[in-house]
Design a protein around this motif. Sequence first.
Motif, PDB file in Angstrom:
ATOM      1  N   LEU A 122       0.831  -1.219   0.000  1.00 44.94           N
ATOM      2  CA  LEU A 122       0.000   0.000   0.000  1.00 44.94           C
ATOM      3  C   LEU A 122       0.859   1.260   0.000  1.00 44.94           C
ATOM      4  CD1 LEU A 122      -2.805  -0.447   2.700  1.00 44.94           C
ATOM      5  CD2 LEU A 122      -3.158   0.045   0.289  1.00 44.94           C
ATOM      6  N   ARG A 123       1.904   1.218   0.811  1.00 47.31           N
ATOM      7  CA  ARG A 123       2.778   2.377   0.961  1.00 47.31           C
ATOM      8  C   ARG A 123       3.424   2.768  -0.365  1.00 47.31           C
ATOM      9  NH1 ARG A 123       8.012   3.978   2.079  1.00 47.31           N
ATOM     10  NH2 ARG A 123       8.840   1.931   1.561  1.00 47.31           N
ATOM     11  N   THR A 124       3.802   1.747  -1.139  1.00 50.21           N
ATOM     12  CA  THR A 124       4.516   2.026  -2.378  1.00 50.21           C
ATOM     13  C   THR A 124       3.595   1.987  -3.608  1.00 50.21           C
ATOM     14  OG1 THR A 124       5.088  -0.310  -2.487  1.00 50.21           O
ATOM     15  CG2 THR A 124       6.736   1.146  -1.523  1.00 50.21           C
ATOM     16  N   SER A 125       2.283   1.933  -3.350  1.00 51.02           N
ATOM     17  CA  SER A 125       1.343   1.798  -4.472  1.00 51.02           C
ATOM     18  C   SER A 125       1.124   3.150  -5.161  1.00 51.02           C
ATOM     19  CB  SER A 125       0.004   1.270  -3.943  1.00 51.02           C
ATOM     20  OG  SER A 125      -0.562   2.188  -3.028  1.00 51.02           O
ATOM     21  N   ASN A 126       0.484   3.108  -6.319  1.00 49.65           N
ATOM     22  CA  ASN A 126       0.091   4.371  -6.954  1.00 49.65           C
ATOM     23  C   ASN A 126      -1.418   4.385  -7.132  1.00 49.65           C
ATOM     24  OD1 ASN A 126      -0.663   3.049  -9.401  1.00 49.65           O
ATOM     25  ND2 ASN A 126       1.517   2.870  -9.876  1.00 49.65           N
ATOM     26  N   GLU A 127      -1.927   5.476  -7.708  1.00 54.37           N
ATOM     27  CA  GLU A 127      -3.380   5.645  -7.754  1.00 54.37           C
ATOM     28  C   GLU A 127      -4.119   4.551  -8.496  1.00 54.37           C
ATOM     29  OE1 GLU A 127      -4.710   9.535  -8.760  1.00 54.37           O
ATOM     30  OE2 GLU A 127      -3.562  10.418  -7.101  1.00 54.37           O
ATOM     31  N   PHE A 159     -11.520 -10.594  -0.338  1.00 59.76           N
ATOM     32  CA  PHE A 159     -10.604  -9.563  -0.854  1.00 59.76           C
ATOM     33  C   PHE A 159     -11.241  -8.741  -1.979  1.00 59.76           C
ATOM     34  CE2 PHE A 159      -6.794 -12.517   0.324  1.00 59.76           C
ATOM     35  CZ  PHE A 159      -6.993 -12.208   1.663  1.00 59.76           C
ATOM     36  N   CYS A 160     -12.087  -9.409  -2.763  1.00 66.76           N
ATOM     37  CA  CYS A 160     -12.741  -8.691  -3.862  1.00 66.76           C
ATOM     38  C   CYS A 160     -13.665  -7.596  -3.351  1.00 66.76           C
ATOM     39  CB  CYS A 160     -13.562  -9.659  -4.716  1.00 66.76           C
ATOM     40  SG  CYS A 160     -12.513 -10.805  -5.586  1.00 66.76           S
ATOM     41  N   ALA A 161     -14.060  -7.701  -2.070  1.00 68.92           N
ATOM     42  CA  ALA A 161     -14.961  -6.692  -1.508  1.00 68.92           C
ATOM     43  C   ALA A 161     -14.215  -5.524  -0.883  1.00 68.92           C
ATOM     44  CB  ALA A 161     -15.876  -7.353  -0.463  1.00 68.92           C
ATOM     45  N   LEU A 162     -12.897  -5.541  -0.990  1.00 64.17           N
ATOM     46  CA  LEU A 162     -12.132  -4.422  -0.422  1.00 64.17           C
ATOM     47  C   LEU A 162     -12.416  -3.134  -1.191  1.00 64.17           C
ATOM     48  CD1 LEU A 162      -8.610  -5.968   0.295  1.00 64.17           C
ATOM     49  CD2 LEU A 162     -10.188  -4.987   1.967  1.00 64.17           C
ATOM     50  N   PRO A 163     -12.505  -2.027  -0.470  1.00 62.97           N
ATOM     51  CA  PRO A 163     -12.747  -0.760  -1.162  1.00 62.97           C
ATOM     52  C   PRO A 163     -11.550  -0.329  -2.003  1.00 62.97           C
ATOM     53  CG  PRO A 163     -12.372  -0.380   1.180  1.00 62.97           C
ATOM     54  CD  PRO A 163     -12.401  -1.873   0.973  1.00 62.97           C
ATOM     55  N   TYR A 164     -11.770   0.622  -2.885  1.00 58.97           N
ATOM     56  CA  TYR A 164     -10.671   1.163  -3.678  1.00 58.97           C
ATOM     57  C   TYR A 164      -9.634   1.836  -2.794  1.00 58.97           C
ATOM     58  CZ  TYR A 164     -13.400   0.359  -7.881  1.00 58.97           C
ATOM     59  OH  TYR A 164     -14.108  -0.229  -8.894  1.00 58.97           O
ATOM     60  N   ARG A 165      -8.454   1.990  -3.360  1.00 62.24           N
ATOM     61  CA  ARG A 165      -7.328   2.576  -2.636  1.00 62.24           C
ATOM     62  C   ARG A 165      -7.683   3.917  -1.970  1.00 62.24           C
ATOM     63  NH1 ARG A 165      -3.270   6.058  -4.113  1.00 62.24           N
ATOM     64  NH2 ARG A 165      -1.172   5.737  -3.248  1.00 62.24           N
ATOM     65  N   ASN A 166      -8.360   4.797  -2.705  1.00 64.15           N
ATOM     66  CA  ASN A 166      -8.733   6.103  -2.136  1.00 64.15           C
ATOM     67  C   ASN A 166      -9.559   5.979  -0.869  1.00 64.15           C
ATOM     68  OD1 ASN A 166      -7.459   7.652  -3.935  1.00 64.15           O
ATOM     69  ND2 ASN A 166      -9.256   8.180  -5.175  1.00 64.15           N
ATOM     70  N   THR A 167     -10.613   5.179  -0.966  1.00 65.66           N
ATOM     71  CA  THR A 167     -11.488   4.974   0.186  1.00 65.66           C
ATOM     72  C   THR A 167     -10.707   4.343   1.324  1.00 65.66           C
ATOM     73  OG1 THR A 167     -13.135   4.410  -1.468  1.00 65.66           O
ATOM     74  CG2 THR A 167     -13.755   4.037   0.827  1.00 65.66           C
ATOM     75  N   ASN A 173      -7.955   6.951   8.383  1.00 63.65           N
ATOM     76  CA  ASN A 173      -8.143   8.057   9.313  1.00 63.65           C
ATOM     77  C   ASN A 173      -6.816   8.629   9.817  1.00 63.65           C
ATOM     78  OD1 ASN A 173      -9.567   9.809  10.898  1.00 63.65           O
ATOM     79  ND2 ASN A 173      -9.970   8.337  12.539  1.00 63.65           N
ATOM     80  N   ALA A 174      -5.948   8.932   8.888  1.00 60.71           N
ATOM     81  CA  ALA A 174      -4.635   9.457   9.278  1.00 60.71           C
ATOM     82  C   ALA A 174      -4.240  10.652   8.426  1.00 60.71           C
ATOM     83  CB  ALA A 174      -3.584   8.357   9.194  1.00 60.71           C
ATOM     84  N   GLY A 175      -5.242  11.391   7.965  1.00 66.62           N
ATOM     85  CA  GLY A 175      -4.955  12.613   7.222  1.00 66.62           C
ATOM     86  C   GLY A 175      -4.879  12.397   5.717  1.00 66.62           C
ATOM     87  N   SER A 176      -4.141  13.266   5.050  1.00 64.01           N
ATOM     88  CA  SER A 176      -4.037  13.211   3.587  1.00 64.01           C
ATOM     89  C   SER A 176      -3.340  11.927   3.151  1.00 64.01           C
ATOM     90  CB  SER A 176      -3.216  14.404   3.088  1.00 64.01           C
ATOM     91  OG  SER A 176      -1.868  14.224   3.489  1.00 64.01           O
ATOM     92  N   HIS A 177      -3.438  11.608   1.882  1.00 70.72           N
ATOM     93  CA  HIS A 177      -2.782  10.393   1.391  1.00 70.72           C
ATOM     94  C   HIS A 177      -1.287  10.419   1.694  1.00 70.72           C
ATOM     95  CE1 HIS A 177      -6.109   9.039  -1.601  1.00 70.72           C
ATOM     96  NE2 HIS A 177      -6.560   9.341  -0.389  1.00 70.72           N
ATOM     97  N   GLN A 178      -0.690  11.608   1.520  1.00 73.13           N
ATOM     98  CA  GLN A 178       0.742  11.699   1.796  1.00 73.13           C
ATOM     99  C   GLN A 178       1.033  11.417   3.275  1.00 73.13           C
ATOM    100  OE1 GLN A 178       2.982  11.619  -0.619  1.00 73.13           O
ATOM    101  NE2 GLN A 178       4.320  11.213   1.133  1.00 73.13           N
ATOM    102  N   GLU A 179       0.152  11.912   4.136  1.00 70.56           N
ATOM    103  CA  GLU A 179       0.338  11.651   5.572  1.00 70.56           C
ATOM    104  C   GLU A 179       0.181  10.165   5.906  1.00 70.56           C
ATOM    105  OE1 GLU A 179      -0.926  15.853   7.679  1.00 70.56           O
ATOM    106  OE2 GLU A 179      -2.488  14.711   6.665  1.00 70.56           O
ATOM    107  N   VAL A 180      -0.786   9.538   5.242  1.00 68.75           N
ATOM    108  CA  VAL A 180      -0.962   8.095   5.449  1.00 68.75           C
ATOM    109  C   VAL A 180       0.323   7.360   5.052  1.00 68.75           C
ATOM    110  CG1 VAL A 180      -2.203   6.023   4.690  1.00 68.75           C
ATOM    111  CG2 VAL A 180      -3.473   8.115   5.144  1.00 68.75           C
TER     112      VAL A 180
END
Length: 211
Positions: A122-127, A159-167, A173-180
């Motif tokens: 997740l940390r190294t993923s892209n949009e 796993f198929c029911a996992l939300p998209y990366r954005n969601t 709950n840790a702020g902006s994507h960059q903060e996450v």
Amino acid sequence: MADSFSLQNVLDSFKSCLSDNKEVFIKYYISGWRELVSFMNSLGSVFSFISKDAVNKIQILENFLVGENGTHYLTVQSMVKYELDNELVDLTKRGIHPESGCRTLLRLHRALRWLQLFLESLRTSNEDSKTSVMCSEAYNASLAQHHPWIIRKAAGVAFCALPYRNTFFEVMNAGSHQEVITLLGEALPMISEVYQITEDLYAKNNLLDLP
Ligand code: 1Q0
């Protein structure tokens, strides 16, 4: 605070896990897992068969910790020593100690490897990265080897029911994507260290295949 998930809480628990001489406190280990389970519950009921099993295992360890021999369950190191010295572990096949602390913690320990791989991805993923793909790759490289076909199948469906990366990033709950991403970068070395210490301890005592 207590019932709302945040990635920071997970980080705090795993940070508190290690004592000065690098023993792993069971209390904080299980509180880290409780945080993760509360996160998983917020993702929907398809995950409830997973969270039930996790809660069950957390509860077994918690019961040891508050039980009459609780002082022996302060750290993973003291638990391993106590249970082995007193022959409280089924070593080769399930027998009179089907729910030892050692075998119960091993299940969570294997899941921690999955978490480590998943969070790193997740940390190294892209949009465009898909959470379901990252999750199942992490699972196949870790936990899946210990699960029978039917569980692997059910996990794949979940796993198929996992939300998209954005969601997903928002639920953390840790702020902006960059903060996450920054926070993940802080959390991962903690998680990896706890994982490695436990792995080495279990390997040294030949406990990695407990039934
Ligand atoms: C969010 C997606 C969650 C995906 C979790 C991946 C793990 C899938 C595991 C499927 C397990 C199915 C239930 C039963 C399994 C047991 O047979 C097995 C072995 O125990 P036993 O007694 O039969 O020998 N149990 C296990 O392998 C333990 C599994 C524990 C899984 C704990 C998962 C906790 C999940 C946390 C959500 C993390 C969210 C990640 C992002 C968080 C960001 C900080």
